[in-house]
Write a protein that holds these residues in place. Structure first.
Motif, mmCIF file in Angstrom:
data_model
loop_
_atom_site.group_PDB
_atom_site.id
_atom_site.type_symbol
_atom_site.label_atom_id
_atom_site.label_comp_id
_atom_site.label_asym_id
_atom_site.label_seq_id
_atom_site.Cartn_x
_atom_site.Cartn_y
_atom_site.Cartn_z
ATOM 1 N N ARG A 36 0.829 -1.196 0.000
ATOM 2 C CA ARG A 36 0.000 0.000 0.000
ATOM 3 C C ARG A 36 0.864 1.248 0.000
ATOM 4 O O ARG A 36 2.084 1.179 0.182
ATOM 5 C CB ARG A 36 -0.916 0.043 1.217
ATOM 6 N N SER A 37 0.206 2.383 -0.172
ATOM 7 C CA SER A 37 0.870 3.675 -0.109
ATOM 8 C C SER A 37 0.238 4.499 1.002
ATOM 9 O O SER A 37 -0.983 4.607 1.085
ATOM 10 C CB SER A 37 0.741 4.414 -1.442
ATOM 11 N N PHE A 38 1.047 5.056 1.881
ATOM 12 C CA PHE A 38 0.534 5.979 2.875
ATOM 13 C C PHE A 38 0.194 7.303 2.180
ATOM 14 O O PHE A 38 0.876 7.703 1.238
ATOM 15 C CB PHE A 38 1.569 6.210 3.976
ATOM 16 N N PRO A 39 -0.837 8.002 2.630
ATOM 17 C CA PRO A 39 -1.228 9.248 1.967
ATOM 18 C C PRO A 39 -0.150 10.325 2.078
ATOM 19 O O PRO A 39 0.547 10.405 3.088
ATOM 20 C CB PRO A 39 -2.495 9.672 2.724
ATOM 21 N N PRO A 40 0.004 11.162 1.066
ATOM 22 C CA PRO A 40 0.940 12.295 1.159
ATOM 23 C C PRO A 40 0.545 13.202 2.313
ATOM 24 O O PRO A 40 -0.640 13.433 2.560
ATOM 25 C CB PRO A 40 0.771 13.010 -0.187
ATOM 26 N N HIS A 41 1.533 13.730 3.011
ATOM 27 C CA HIS A 41 1.249 14.597 4.148
ATOM 28 C C HIS A 41 2.428 15.530 4.401
ATOM 29 O O HIS A 41 3.486 15.409 3.785
ATOM 30 C CB HIS A 41 0.929 13.775 5.404
ATOM 31 N N VAL A 42 2.232 16.470 5.308
ATOM 32 C CA VAL A 42 3.278 17.411 5.693
ATOM 33 C C VAL A 42 3.287 17.533 7.212
ATOM 34 O O VAL A 42 2.325 17.173 7.887
ATOM 35 C CB VAL A 42 3.071 18.808 5.063
ATOM 36 N N HIS A 43 4.409 18.049 7.751
ATOM 37 C CA HIS A 43 4.546 18.278 9.187
ATOM 38 C C HIS A 43 5.078 19.684 9.439
ATOM 39 O O HIS A 43 5.699 20.293 8.568
ATOM 40 C CB HIS A 43 5.523 17.279 9.817
ATOM 41 N N ASP A 44 4.876 20.156 10.656
ATOM 42 C CA ASP A 44 5.513 21.397 11.095
ATOM 43 C C ASP A 44 6.963 21.149 11.505
ATOM 44 O O ASP A 44 7.755 22.080 11.584
ATOM 45 C CB ASP A 44 4.773 21.980 12.302
ATOM 46 N N ARG A 45 7.286 19.915 11.785
ATOM 47 C CA ARG A 45 8.585 19.578 12.356
ATOM 48 C C ARG A 45 9.504 18.900 11.338
ATOM 49 O O ARG A 45 9.077 18.502 10.264
ATOM 50 C CB ARG A 45 8.393 18.674 13.576
ATOM 51 N N LEU A 46 10.753 18.791 11.717
ATOM 52 C CA LEU A 46 11.743 18.074 10.928
ATOM 53 C C LEU A 46 11.577 16.587 11.213
ATOM 54 O O LEU A 46 11.647 16.159 12.371
ATOM 55 C CB LEU A 46 13.146 18.543 11.321
ATOM 56 N N PHE A 98 11.518 16.496 15.239
ATOM 57 C CA PHE A 98 12.218 17.485 16.047
ATOM 58 C C PHE A 98 11.676 18.879 15.755
ATOM 59 O O PHE A 98 11.396 19.218 14.603
ATOM 60 C CB PHE A 98 13.721 17.482 15.718
ATOM 61 N N ASP A 99 11.571 19.684 16.810
ATOM 62 C CA ASP A 99 11.357 21.108 16.634
ATOM 63 C C ASP A 99 12.638 21.652 16.012
ATOM 64 O O ASP A 99 13.716 21.566 16.600
ATOM 65 C CB ASP A 99 11.085 21.766 17.994
ATOM 66 N N ALA A 100 12.531 22.219 14.819
ATOM 67 C CA ALA A 100 13.725 22.595 14.053
ATOM 68 C C ALA A 100 14.193 24.015 14.331
ATOM 69 O O ALA A 100 14.935 24.598 13.534
ATOM 70 C CB ALA A 100 13.447 22.426 12.555
ATOM 71 N N ALA A 101 13.794 24.601 15.460
ATOM 72 C CA ALA A 101 14.114 25.998 15.732
ATOM 73 C C ALA A 101 15.614 26.226 15.932
ATOM 74 O O ALA A 101 16.115 27.323 15.697
ATOM 75 C CB ALA A 101 13.352 26.479 16.963
#
Length: 286
Positions: A36-46, A98-101
């Motif tokens: 299967r393929s996991f759905p495309p997505h985005v995150h706020d974090r690294l 990770f919080d990439a700050a």
């Protein structure tokens, strides 16, 4: 001549580490999963995705990477990405967020262009070291040993930093699909529907969908929408209004944009703009 002193003193200042935060999980099941393929997505974090065992590929933006056990895929905040299971098989893996700050810790992992240089293929020796670290981090998490988790995470990042120039070859995609993906990445805000591609590239809707499904395991509509939504999140964090973020990202109707944003991220654009935290472990495009 006076003897040179053998004593050497050093000072280390670590900026911005006060807000250090790491989230992670280890999928260590030996149960086989369906192809299967996991759905495309985005995150706020690294994100660092680690394949421990399985037959998988990983798509980031308009690139598709083949994986072998021990490979690590690094996705910057708001880079569109998803995992693909190529066969019915075990899928043992880890994900770290990770919080990439902190530029001090993460600048090397954020320097690549969108969809470029995401795959790290450590040398054989470092693969073994990293696998031991992954297990140790999880054990430290179970035991609530925060300092141990931090030390191990820093060691992991240091090893990955030393291997970041080690890349595997990307999986090939047809020249036409590559042109379309490059077009989306450069012009997503001005592309309002899929008719743009059928007219510009003389390709039928069925062929367009088949190319995306075959090579990226997703649809052109989802890919285009995800690019727009990811960019709108950047604009919102920069202080743009919801209407400005909607228009500048290429959504022709602000109400539809708000509805779609809420469906995908479980909050409104205004809530996101005002600092409501997204659960990065559960942001998926359905």
């Amino acid at each position: 001549m006076a003897n040179e002193s053998a004593e050497k003193r050093y000072t280390l200042c670590v900026p911005n580490i006060g807000g250090f935060e790491m989230r992670y999980y280890f999928q260590n099941s030996e149960t086989e999963e369906e192809k299967r393929s996991f759905p495309p997505h985005v995150h706020d974090r690294l994100e660092f995705y680690v394949l421990v065992e399985g037959n998988a590929s990983f798509a980031v933006e308009n690139r598709l990477y083949p994986l072998q056990a021990g490979d690590v895929v690094v996705s910057k905040p708001n880079e569109v990405h998803h995992c693909i299971l190529n066969t019915h098989s075990v899928h043992r893996h880890l994900c770290f967020w990770f919080d990439a700050a902190s530029d001090f810790l993460f600048s090397d992992f954020l320097a690549h262009g969108m969809g470029e240089g995401n795959l790290i293929s450590p040398c054989a020796e470092d693969r073994e070291r990293l696998l031991a670290i992954y297990h140790a981090i999880c054990l430290a998490g179970e035991e609530g040993r925060a300092h141990r988790q931090l030390y191990l995470a820093l060691e992991m990042l240091d090893i990955l930093r030393g291997n970041r120039e080690r890349h595997s070859e990307m999986l090939p995609v047809p020249a036409l699909l590559r042109r379309i993906l490059d077009d989306i990445n450069g012009n997503f805000a001005s592309i309002h529907d899929l008719n743009y591609f059928t007219e510009r590239y003389y390709v039928s809707p069925s062929t367009l969908n088949r190319m995306f499904r075959t090579h990226l395991k997703t649809s052109p509509r989802l890919y285009l929408e995800t690019k727009k939504l990811a960019y709108s999140r950047i604009l919102l964090k920069e202080g743009k209004s919801v209407l400005e973020a909607s228009v500048c990202s290429g959504f022709s109707n602000c109400s539809n944009y708000i509805r779609l944003f809420k469906k995908r991220f479980h909050m409104t654009p205004a809530e996101y703009k005002n600092g409501t935290e997204v659960n990065d472990t559960d942001v998926r495009i359905l």
